[in-house]
Design a protein around this motif. Sequence first.
Motif, PDB file in Angstrom:
ATOM      1  N   GLN A  67       0.668  -1.181  -0.468  1.00 56.20           N
ATOM      2  CA  GLN A  67      -0.319   0.147  -0.054  1.00 56.20           C
ATOM      3  C   GLN A  67       0.839   1.551  -0.043  1.00 56.20           C
ATOM      4  OE1 GLN A  67      -0.104   2.408   2.982  1.00 56.20           O
ATOM      5  NE2 GLN A  67      -1.648   3.253   1.875  1.00 56.20           N
ATOM      6  N   TYR A  73      -1.790   0.571  -5.468  1.00 52.27           N
ATOM      7  CA  TYR A  73      -3.675   1.190  -5.344  1.00 52.27           C
ATOM      8  C   TYR A  73      -3.671   0.563  -6.657  1.00 52.27           C
ATOM      9  CZ  TYR A  73      -8.231   2.603  -6.518  1.00 52.27           C
ATOM     10  OH  TYR A  73      -9.751   3.044  -6.300  1.00 52.27           O
ATOM     11  N   LYS A  77      -6.731  -2.797  -6.488  1.00 55.12           N
ATOM     12  CA  LYS A  77      -8.325  -2.436  -6.805  1.00 55.12           C
ATOM     13  C   LYS A  77      -8.716  -2.022  -9.078  1.00 55.12           C
ATOM     14  CE  LYS A  77      -9.892  -1.495  -3.188  1.00 55.12           C
ATOM     15  NZ  LYS A  77     -10.877  -2.091  -2.416  1.00 55.12           N
ATOM     16  N   ASN A 109      -4.724  -2.901   4.349  1.00 58.83           N
ATOM     17  CA  ASN A 109      -6.101  -2.006   3.997  1.00 58.83           C
ATOM     18  C   ASN A 109      -6.885  -2.374   2.803  1.00 58.83           C
ATOM     19  OD1 ASN A 109      -3.364   0.524   3.874  1.00 58.83           O
ATOM     20  ND2 ASN A 109      -4.622  -0.423   6.326  1.00 58.83           N
ATOM     21  N   TYR A 110      -6.294  -3.297   1.812  1.00 59.94           N
ATOM     22  CA  TYR A 110      -7.713  -3.567   0.752  1.00 59.94           C
ATOM     23  C   TYR A 110      -8.053  -5.221   0.814  1.00 59.94           C
ATOM     24  CZ  TYR A 110      -4.448  -0.689  -2.100  1.00 59.94           C
ATOM     25  OH  TYR A 110      -3.970   0.469  -2.289  1.00 59.94           O
ATOM     26  N   ASP A 408      -5.285   4.561   1.963  1.00 60.30           N
ATOM     27  CA  ASP A 408      -6.296   4.530   1.149  1.00 60.30           C
ATOM     28  C   ASP A 408      -7.101   4.586   2.542  1.00 60.30           C
ATOM     29  OD1 ASP A 408      -5.361   3.980  -1.156  1.00 60.30           O
ATOM     30  OD2 ASP A 408      -3.774   2.452  -0.044  1.00 60.30           O
ATOM     31  N   ASN A 409      -8.221   5.018   2.431  1.00 59.57           N
ATOM     32  CA  ASN A 409      -9.104   5.270   4.146  1.00 59.57           C
ATOM     33  C   ASN A 409      -9.750   4.861   3.199  1.00 59.57           C
ATOM     34  OD1 ASN A 409      -6.836   5.964   5.934  1.00 59.57           O
ATOM     35  ND2 ASN A 409      -7.187   7.743   5.481  1.00 59.57           N
ATOM     36  N   SER A 410     -11.198   4.538   3.737  1.00 64.07           N
ATOM     37  CA  SER A 410     -12.444   3.959   3.253  1.00 64.07           C
ATOM     38  C   SER A 410     -13.728   5.337   4.290  1.00 64.07           C
ATOM     39  CB  SER A 410     -12.595   2.931   3.417  1.00 64.07           C
ATOM     40  OG  SER A 410     -13.200   2.560   5.196  1.00 64.07           O
ATOM     41  N   ASN A 502     -12.885   8.961   8.061  1.00 64.74           N
ATOM     42  CA  ASN A 502     -11.975   8.656   7.914  1.00 64.74           C
ATOM     43  C   ASN A 502     -12.465   7.008   8.452  1.00 64.74           C
ATOM     44  OD1 ASN A 502      -9.645   7.888   8.752  1.00 64.74           O
ATOM     45  ND2 ASN A 502      -8.932  10.114   7.251  1.00 64.74           N
ATOM     46  N   GLN A 525     -17.759   1.177   2.995  1.00 67.36           N
ATOM     47  CA  GLN A 525     -16.018   0.423   3.621  1.00 67.36           C
ATOM     48  C   GLN A 525     -16.017   1.142   1.238  1.00 67.36           C
ATOM     49  OE1 GLN A 525     -15.068  -3.228   3.875  1.00 67.36           O
ATOM     50  NE2 GLN A 525     -16.266  -3.030   5.576  1.00 67.36           N
ATOM     51  N   GLU A 527     -13.704   3.379  -0.941  1.00 72.84           N
ATOM     52  CA  GLU A 527     -11.832   4.548  -0.629  1.00 72.84           C
ATOM     53  C   GLU A 527     -13.075   5.860  -0.961  1.00 72.84           C
ATOM     54  OE1 GLU A 527      -9.085   2.331  -2.276  1.00 72.84           O
ATOM     55  OE2 GLU A 527      -9.106   0.809  -1.318  1.00 72.84           O
TER      56      GLU A 527
END
Length: 565
Positions: A67, A73, A77, A109-110, A408-410, A502, A525, A527
Amino acid sequence: MRERLTVLGTTDLHGNVFNWDYYNNRAYDDRDGDEIGLAKIATLVAEVRAERGAQRTLLIDAGDTIQGTQLAYYYAKIEPASERQLHPMAAAMNAIGFDAAALGNHEFNYGIPLLRAWQEQLEFPLLGANALDWSSDRPVFPPYVIKSVRVRDDLRPVRVGILGLTNPGIAIWDKAHVEGQMRFPGLVEQARVWVPRLRLRTDVLIVAAHSGLGTSSSYGDAILYPENASILLAQQVPGIDAILVGHQHAEIAERFVTNVTTGAKVLLTEPAYWGKRLSVIDLDLRWSLADGWSVLDKHASILDSSSVPEDPEIVRLLKGDHDKVVAYVNSVVGTCKEAMSAATARYEDTAAIDFVNFVQAETVKAALAGTPEGSLPVLSIAAPFNRAASIPAGQVSVRDVAALYVFDNSLLAVRLTGAQLRSYLERSAEYFHQVDGPGPFPPERLTNANGMADYQYDIVAGLDARLTYDIDIARPLGHRIVSLAYGGAPVRADQEFVVAINNYRQSGGGNFPHVATAPVLYNRQAEIRQLLIDWVREVGAIDPGVFAAVDWRLVADGAPVVVTP
């Protein structure tokens, strides 16, 4: 009889393969002249192996690998790692020949499926002795690996144990991904379980720990175990020879910590981040028939990636992946009527941060429409993550928008009262140094008090009406938020708000009050970075006139603070 074993170490690579800045679309450059990436690390590793002997050299990593860049990313994704798609970080690390890596907190994170897909692609073990199954408390990743290193052909190999430990903060920072599946007890606690077992089977014991040198925790006492525990690990767990430290992005060539039980000196080293540095741990060993191999002496040093070119084999192997990401981040998604910059966002209200808050708040309001909370006023919280971020007037690319939100926050939303909102803003105001007048001051005199990073300074804005406040930095901590109002009326202590926030902050990151225990009203969730990109793509044109306003300001005893950049 004296022989040398060398253990090389990286950490916090954060998706950096090449010396490239995807946000600025150019070779990476900073004021210190540093260069980055695994391609350069590969050259350093090859040089050390050639000098010391590849058979006498191990290479390990202390976590936070998949990440952090648009390359990372894209392959999480857009084209996620799978049986058909090899993750670039797996391809590069396999080609270089890593022997082991510890889990970092950003590995989660993912989500666990992407992490497992990446793990399956690695040709070396991914270690996590304190990543335990939620129900059975058994490790869900290999706790350790034992490598046999032949430093002399006429003697038995040196048995090197490598124990991997990750950060307990995962339980907070990626709660949505791990709750109900994994637990993360403390590093010291799990090392006490595994180190004695490994010492019975090994001659040398190295720990790769994704936990900083200090004893601080950004989450306060939200969980029992400290975020940064490497010094505690060295002090309190007998039997460790050396620790490769990660997580804090520090450059520490060599530090010795005394174990309180044995009096032995434990070696610690941390090679900065993003592949800027490579740690070199040299262990001088002695052989005896009675005792086998033992460590006589140990030292560490740091090698600088900027001193070498990129390894041509890594470039050849991954240039196609890199070029694909460069094309993606430079693709146009819309236009902007006026240029916006985050350069001054940490000390004055800017359209760039207003844009982030506007999109977050709009998303939450639309999601809550028709629910009991849908009638509550919506606020949003954002931080100045990247001083270099800017969106130009005219055509806007993916990388322009992504630079505003480098993590990479949601997105979530919680319910807060006016009293809780004021308390939250007081915590954010700790970012500023206290002053005795309005200045003028350079920014450095005002910001980052007590080492508080820019991403810990939160800015709050309203959607349908303005949330306005002054931050009086002549006042002491806890008494700085002045004239807090919503829609022109003072915010009441019992007034209720929906607040877009976030996942890092909502789960306790930064130790901000109230949000970790506040009722969660929205959590799909999604991003935030992708929400911003999708918003521009859908709307087509960013018009700062729609959302930008000066809603907060720095004052000293009521007078506006003057900043001289």
